[in-house]
Design an enzyme around this catalytic site. Structure first.
Site, PDB file in Angstrom:
ATOM      1  N   GLU A 161       1.431  -9.791   6.997  1.00 13.67           N
ATOM      2  CA  GLU A 161       0.550 -10.147   5.888  1.00 13.67           C
ATOM      3  C   GLU A 161       0.892 -11.524   5.326  1.00 13.67           C
ATOM      4  O   GLU A 161       0.005 -12.282   4.939  1.00 13.67           O
ATOM      5  CB  GLU A 161       0.570  -9.102   4.782  1.00 13.67           C
ATOM      6  CG  GLU A 161      -0.445  -9.411   3.705  1.00 13.67           C
ATOM      7  CD  GLU A 161      -0.957  -8.199   2.944  1.00 13.67           C
ATOM      8  OE1 GLU A 161      -1.719  -8.423   1.988  1.00 13.67           O
ATOM      9  OE2 GLU A 161      -0.614  -7.058   3.289  1.00 13.67           O
ATOM     10  N   THR A 162       2.154 -11.864   5.326  1.00 14.39           N
ATOM     11  CA  THR A 162       2.555 -13.189   4.861  1.00 14.39           C
ATOM     12  C   THR A 162       1.935 -14.280   5.732  1.00 14.39           C
ATOM     13  O   THR A 162       1.325 -15.223   5.227  1.00 14.39           O
ATOM     14  CB  THR A 162       4.090 -13.314   4.855  1.00 14.39           C
ATOM     15  OG1 THR A 162       4.635 -12.350   3.948  1.00 14.39           O
ATOM     16  CG2 THR A 162       4.539 -14.712   4.447  1.00 14.39           C
TER      17      THR A 162
END
Length: 128
Positions: free
Chosen positions: A52-53
């Site tokens: 997700e980062t």
């Protein structure tokens, strides 16, 4: 993003480091140590944080400075465990639109074996 760290406070605490970042490809790595579950294996949630980062950073770069990217869906398939070293994530866009951006994120161990495959979708909206 709300933190001074490129990936935010959580990514920073987990040791995520960016290697490359553009709206077309984002690469980063993270240590396994400190990101394990009780059996000493890389925690599946840690893989999701890395995925997700990276996808969020790519989405934000695509969105531009007047908009923000907010993750709205993530999925992950965990293929194998990792117990030491670092994992590396490579995020590549599936779709870069005006309101949505979707990314495939491949996470591998130091031997190049796939640990996890993830897909992230971010909503792009006005910063205000």
């Amino acid at each position: 993003m709300g933190s001074d760290a490129p990936g935010g406070d959580l990514a920073s605490r987990m040791g995520v480091e960016l290697v490359e970042a553009s709206a077309k490809r984002v690469v980063g790595h993270m240590p396994v140590a400190g990101n394990t579950q009780p059996y000493g294996l890389l925690h599946g949630g840690a893989s999701c944080v890395l995925a997700e980062t990276l996808g969020s950073i790519g989405s934000a770069l695509h969105a531009g400075s007047d908009r923000i990217a907010v993750g709205i869906e993530i999925n992950a398939t965990h293929h194998r465990s990792a117990t030491s070293g670092h994992i590396t994530g490579v995020a590549t866009p599936v779709h870069l639109g005006g309101t949505l951006a979707s990314w495939d994120i491949e996470i591998t161990d130091e031997a190049g074996r796939r640990v996890c495959t993830s897909r992230l979708t971010c909503m792009l909206r006005d910063a205000g």
